[in-house]
Design an enzyme around this catalytic site. Structure first.
Site, PDB file in Angstrom:
ATOM      1  N   HIS A  89       3.695  -2.303   3.060  1.00 52.95           N
ATOM      2  CA  HIS A  89       3.739  -0.940   2.501  1.00 52.95           C
ATOM      3  C   HIS A  89       5.043  -0.732   1.749  1.00 52.95           C
ATOM      4  O   HIS A  89       6.119  -0.892   2.346  1.00 52.95           O
ATOM      5  CB  HIS A  89       3.611   0.091   3.628  1.00 52.95           C
TER       6      HIS A  89
ATOM      7  N   ASP B 139       0.816  -1.217   0.000  1.00 57.65           N
ATOM      8  CA  ASP B 139       0.000   0.000   0.000  1.00 57.65           C
ATOM      9  C   ASP B 139       0.852   1.271   0.000  1.00 57.65           C
ATOM     10  O   ASP B 139       2.010   1.258   0.406  1.00 57.65           O
ATOM     11  CB  ASP B 139      -0.864   0.053   1.273  1.00 57.65           C
TER      12      ASP B 139
END
Ligand code: NI
Length: 498
Positions: free
Chosen positions: A443, A299
């Site tokens: 991430h 992400d």
């Protein structure tokens, strides 16, 4: 149709040739908008080597949501440093104001950016900050200027020729505010760097002065800005200020002359030809009803670590799903093209990573639609998945997703990579919690997360796992628009593998 519906909400200040009345500026042949406080934002892809930085907080139980995005320019270290110092200051201040870990809805700090100027003469980055402290949003802007020739960054007042010029500008602004209604506190405008911290030029060379919410009137007024005519402001500008004014006007002239659209920032380009075939939306060859599958998801990018992550995934022969933030995707489309070409799937993670569950439908649709447009412009495909920022879902978000043909995806394995400082700990968490059908949250904006990837791949592969994109977990049954998916094991009728 979809594009049209979003266009009204796209970028409050972004100029669309059809969206506003145009009138000839008396000073030049450039058309200026009927609303002269509009600024033409520059397509960030016009700056070679521009990258994005992201600071975040809140994927776990800290009681506040923070997402800060700002650009980093290859040849502008002084500007990068000024932007970094500013966003860190804002983050510190916000932390000081939000001490209650149980506050609900969660307080939120969000910083996004635009380029208000870009040339060999002057670059301007406008930071737009939104703060939510339990009732409503407060917005503020701050614009930093950079002189590429001198290698120097200045605050907005650096466009002016000293204190006297600021005093005179203050008078001009008060005059401009005369016809803005009685609610505007003209006398509240003072010659301070704090109030004059967001100065830019419109395409006609007028100086646009933007005030923060609540700064010179009731908060309900929303954005307050004035445009001081270019000729009036010219004598007040510093040498660099004049250089910056000229460069913005010149650029506008070039655009008028050239074939390019007036605002390319949010244009959806048709599917480019010659791109690698976009394989990411195609079903893979792994049958996850039989094989042990996990979906690695990344992400908040793309960012400075993303290219290295793509190298590692290629080396490990693993496919992944990237939930990209629109503002980052629009600035670095080449990274999206590479993801797609290498078999990864690109999903939508909203435009600027605000908690969409706090937003009304129109803002959700705007955030989702702008990101969709940025992804489509890069890879020629619309994303069909959306990961809600912070995993926060509302009925309004479900409705927008259903209407747009998008499935919502959260996760069931959190590697805690936002908090962990050691790659080894991220690896351990991922491997320990992984199970067939797992959707693993990571991430690609963190160095440690990317460092962890080779070991995660090696150890999970050692346990017999295949790495697939999220839709592959669901096989031929597919994923339904508007539905929320948190695990590859939850499809009705699907037997969890052990
Ligand atoms: Ni996120």
């Amino acid at each position: 149709m979809r594009k049209k519906r979003f266009s009204s909400g796209i970028a409050l200040l972004a100029l669309s040739a059809t969206g506003c009345g145009l009138a000839a500026s008396p000073e030049s042949s450039v058309m200026v908008p009927a609303e002269p406080t509009m600024i033409d934002f520059v397509d960030p892809t016009s700056i070679p080597g521009l990258s994005t930085r992201t600071l975040t907080e809140g994927h776990s139980a800290e009681g506040r949501y923070v997402h800060i995005s700002y650009p980093e320019l290859r040849n502008a270290p002084a500007l990068n440093e000024a932007l970094r110092a500013q966003v860190e200051r804002q983050w510190r201040e916000f932390r000081g104001r939000t001490k209650d870990p149980h506050a609900y809805p969660r307080p939120e700090l969000n910083v996004e950016w635009q380029l208000a100027a870009e040339s060999s003469q002057a670059i301007a980055v406008r930071l737009r900050t939104s703060v939510f402290l339990g009732a409503s949003w407060g917005n503020s802007t701050r614009t930093y200027w950079f002189d590429p020739g001198a290698g120097k960054a200045v605050e907005s007042t650096g466009l002016l020729d000293g204190k006297d010029a600021l005093n005179r500008l203050t008078e001009l602004v008060r005059q401009q505010l005369r016809n803005r209604g009685s609610q505007v506190e003209r006398d509240g405008v003072t010659a301070s760097g704090d109030q004059f911290d967001s100065l830019a030029f419109n395409r006609g060379g007028d100086l646009v002065v933007e005030f923060d919410d609540c700064q010179i009137g009731p908060c309900s007024l929303g954005r307050l800005a004035v445009a001081v005519p270019g000729q009036q402001v010219r004598p007040l500008l510093s040498a660099f200020g004049r250089q910056a004014q000229d460069s913005v006007k010149d650029r506008a002239q070039d655009i008028v002359k050239g074939p390019a659209p007036l605002d390319t920032t949010h244009e959806v380009t048709p599917t480019p030809t010659g791109l690698p075939r976009a394989v990411s939306n195609q079903a893979g060859t792994v049958d996850c009803a039989k094989a042990k599958c996990v979906a690695l998801t990344f992400d908040d990018g793309p960012g400075p670590q993303t290219a290295r992550l793509l190298d590692l995934l290629r080396k490990g022969q693993a496919r992944a799903t990237f939930f990209t933030v629109g503002i980052n995707a629009a600035a670095q489309p080449e990274l999206l093209r590479r993801m797609s070409a290498e078999g990864h799937l690109i999903g939508n993670h909203s435009w600027a990573h605000r908690d969409l569950s706090k937003q009304p439908v129109i803002k959700i649709a705007d955030s989702v639609g702008r990101t969709e447009a940025a992804i489509e412009a890069a890879i020629g495909q619309k994303p069909t998945l959306l990961r809600p920022p912070y995993g926060a879902v509302s009925q309004e978000l479900r409705d927008v997703a259903a209407q747009e043909g998008i499935a919502l995806v959260t996760w069931d394995v959190d590697t805690q990579d936002q908090l962990e400082e050691k790659a080894r700990d991220i690896v351990d968490l991922a491997v320990r919690q992984a199970h067939p059908g797992a959707i693993i949250l990571m991430h690609d904006i963190h160095r440690e997360s990317v460092d962890a990837v080779p070991d995660i791949i090696e150890r999970l592969r050692g346990k017999g796992y295949s790495f697939v994109t999220v839709p592959e977990l669901y096989g031929p049954a597919g994923m339904q628009a508007g539905r929320l998916y948190g695990s590859g094991n939850e499809l009705p009728g699907k037997q969890p593998l052990t």
